[in-house]
Write a protein that holds these residues in place. Structure first.
Motif, PDB file in Angstrom:
ATOM      1  N   ILE A  13       0.870  -1.191   0.000  1.00 57.52           N
ATOM      2  CA  ILE A  13       0.000   0.000   0.000  1.00 57.52           C
ATOM      3  C   ILE A  13       0.899   1.230   0.000  1.00 57.52           C
ATOM      4  O   ILE A  13       1.680   1.428   0.945  1.00 57.52           O
ATOM      5  CB  ILE A  13      -0.913   0.024   1.240  1.00 57.52           C
ATOM      6  CG1 ILE A  13      -1.688  -1.298   1.389  1.00 57.52           C
ATOM      7  CG2 ILE A  13      -1.874   1.203   1.172  1.00 57.52           C
ATOM      8  CD1 ILE A  13      -2.363  -1.471   2.741  1.00 57.52           C
ATOM      9  N   ASP A  14       0.799   2.033  -1.048  1.00 56.83           N
ATOM     10  CA  ASP A  14       1.707   3.183  -1.127  1.00 56.83           C
ATOM     11  C   ASP A  14       1.156   4.377  -0.324  1.00 56.83           C
ATOM     12  O   ASP A  14       0.042   4.332   0.194  1.00 56.83           O
ATOM     13  CB  ASP A  14       2.014   3.541  -2.584  1.00 56.83           C
ATOM     14  CG  ASP A  14       0.805   4.082  -3.340  1.00 56.83           C
ATOM     15  OD1 ASP A  14      -0.164   4.555  -2.700  1.00 56.83           O
ATOM     16  OD2 ASP A  14       0.821   4.018  -4.578  1.00 56.83           O
ATOM     17  N   ASP A  16       0.054   7.312  -1.105  1.00 60.73           N
ATOM     18  CA  ASP A  16      -1.170   7.979  -1.574  1.00 60.73           C
ATOM     19  C   ASP A  16      -2.419   7.202  -1.169  1.00 60.73           C
ATOM     20  O   ASP A  16      -3.418   7.786  -0.737  1.00 60.73           O
ATOM     21  CB  ASP A  16      -1.155   8.136  -3.103  1.00 60.73           C
ATOM     22  CG  ASP A  16      -0.157   9.200  -3.539  1.00 60.73           C
ATOM     23  OD1 ASP A  16       0.321   9.956  -2.673  1.00 60.73           O
ATOM     24  OD2 ASP A  16       0.151   9.257  -4.745  1.00 60.73           O
ATOM     25  N   ARG A  17      -2.360   5.862  -1.308  1.00 62.49           N
ATOM     26  CA  ARG A  17      -3.520   5.044  -0.923  1.00 62.49           C
ATOM     27  C   ARG A  17      -3.732   5.109   0.584  1.00 62.49           C
ATOM     28  O   ARG A  17      -4.870   5.153   1.063  1.00 62.49           O
ATOM     29  CB  ARG A  17      -3.317   3.581  -1.343  1.00 62.49           C
ATOM     30  CG  ARG A  17      -3.664   3.323  -2.803  1.00 62.49           C
ATOM     31  CD  ARG A  17      -3.539   1.837  -3.115  1.00 62.49           C
ATOM     32  NE  ARG A  17      -4.593   1.026  -2.520  1.00 62.49           N
ATOM     33  CZ  ARG A  17      -4.464  -0.264  -2.208  1.00 62.49           C
ATOM     34  NH1 ARG A  17      -3.309  -0.888  -2.421  1.00 62.49           N
ATOM     35  NH2 ARG A  17      -5.462  -0.938  -1.699  1.00 62.49           N
ATOM     36  N   ALA A  20      -5.296   8.504   1.402  1.00 58.54           N
ATOM     37  CA  ALA A  20      -6.686   8.618   0.942  1.00 58.54           C
ATOM     38  C   ALA A  20      -7.624   7.818   1.839  1.00 58.54           C
ATOM     39  O   ALA A  20      -8.715   8.281   2.205  1.00 58.54           O
ATOM     40  CB  ALA A  20      -6.791   8.133  -0.503  1.00 58.54           C
ATOM     41  N   ARG A  21      -7.193   6.628   2.224  1.00 62.43           N
ATOM     42  CA  ARG A  21      -8.055   5.777   3.051  1.00 62.43           C
ATOM     43  C   ARG A  21      -8.177   6.339   4.468  1.00 62.43           C
ATOM     44  O   ARG A  21      -9.257   6.286   5.075  1.00 62.43           O
ATOM     45  CB  ARG A  21      -7.495   4.346   3.072  1.00 62.43           C
ATOM     46  CG  ARG A  21      -8.343   3.359   3.826  1.00 62.43           C
ATOM     47  CD  ARG A  21      -9.690   3.116   3.166  1.00 62.43           C
ATOM     48  NE  ARG A  21     -10.552   2.293   3.994  1.00 62.43           N
ATOM     49  CZ  ARG A  21     -11.788   2.628   4.392  1.00 62.43           C
ATOM     50  NH1 ARG A  21     -12.332   3.767   3.997  1.00 62.43           N
ATOM     51  NH2 ARG A  21     -12.487   1.820   5.150  1.00 62.43           N
ATOM     52  N   PHE A 149      -7.649  -1.408   5.587  1.00 69.88           N
ATOM     53  CA  PHE A 149      -7.433  -2.328   4.469  1.00 69.88           C
ATOM     54  C   PHE A 149      -7.426  -3.767   4.954  1.00 69.88           C
ATOM     55  O   PHE A 149      -6.757  -4.074   5.954  1.00 69.88           O
ATOM     56  CB  PHE A 149      -6.054  -2.087   3.824  1.00 69.88           C
ATOM     57  CG  PHE A 149      -5.837  -0.707   3.292  1.00 69.88           C
ATOM     58  CD1 PHE A 149      -6.121  -0.404   1.958  1.00 69.88           C
ATOM     59  CD2 PHE A 149      -5.323   0.296   4.111  1.00 69.88           C
ATOM     60  CE1 PHE A 149      -5.904   0.871   1.455  1.00 69.88           C
ATOM     61  CE2 PHE A 149      -5.107   1.583   3.617  1.00 69.88           C
ATOM     62  CZ  PHE A 149      -5.396   1.872   2.288  1.00 69.88           C
TER      63      PHE A 149
END
Ligand code: IMP
Ligand code: MG
Length: 183
Positions: A13-14, A16-17, A20-21, A149
């Motif tokens: 998971i980078d 940015d993800r 955002a999450r 996640f």
């Protein structure tokens, strides 16, 4: 000099993800607690520290922070089920809406223990927010209210999560190379 990035097999998971999450989770929490003035975010040290910091900055409502550290007996990359409190809260939670902020749920033993321990102190409400969840590894059922996640059964590091206390400062969630475990 050892390069942290050389030990990473892949980025799961980078940044940015993640960002955002976490923004979405903060919004959900803000909405769910909009009528609550006494929210406490309880950070489970050390793994949840980055997540807690980030989440707290994004929740635009009054809340306080406190910290707990637990350790599971047994070493290596899985917990044995026996959990003990290493550092306890400073706050009396009997008049608080408590949201536990955790890095990852694996077997579920740590959170099951924390949940039972904290419920005995009679908070107004108690909920759980975890950045990562490994559903396939669950040994004990724990009700989780917010999940960042769901991830596969892989040992991950970064963004607070460690292997042997290292890699917490990586700004993404990554999978370690097998060779690292053999050292
Ligand atoms: P559980 O009690 O098995 O649910 O384990 C929870 C704790 O184990 C987490 O708070 C982490 O400290 C640790 N843990 C479980 N899986 C991982 C992982 O993939 N990377 C790093 N730490 C992990
Ligand atoms: Mg942890």
């Amino acid at each position: 000099m050892r390069d942290l990035y050389d030990d990473i097999a892949s980025v799961l998971i980078d940044e940015d993800r993640l960002q955002a999450r976490i923004q979405e989770l903060a919004q959900e929490i803000e909405d769910d607690y909009q009528d609550v003035d006494n929210l406490l975010l309880l950070c489970v040290l050390k793994g949840a520290i980055m997540f807690l910091g980030n989440l707290s900055l994004l929740i635009k409502r009054p809340h306080v922070l406190d910290f707990m550290a637990v350790s599971s007996y047994g070493s290596g990359t899985s917990s044995s089920g026996a959990v003990k409190i290493v550092l306890d809260l400073k706050t009396d939670i009997s008049d608080k809406h408590v949201l536990i902020v955790e890095d990852i749920i694996d077997s579920g033993h740590t959170l099951d223990y924390l949940r039972r321990t904290l419920l005995a102190r009679k908070p107004e409400t108690l909920r759980i927010c975890t950045l990562l969840n490994k559903p396939s590894r669950r040994e004990i059922d724990v009700q989780v209210d917010y999940i960042g996640f769901d991830i596969p059964d892989k040992f991950v590091v970064g963004y607070g999560l460690d292997f042997d206390e290292q890699y917490r400062n990586l700004p993404f969630i990554g999978v370690l190379k097998d060779a690292v475990f053999m050292n």
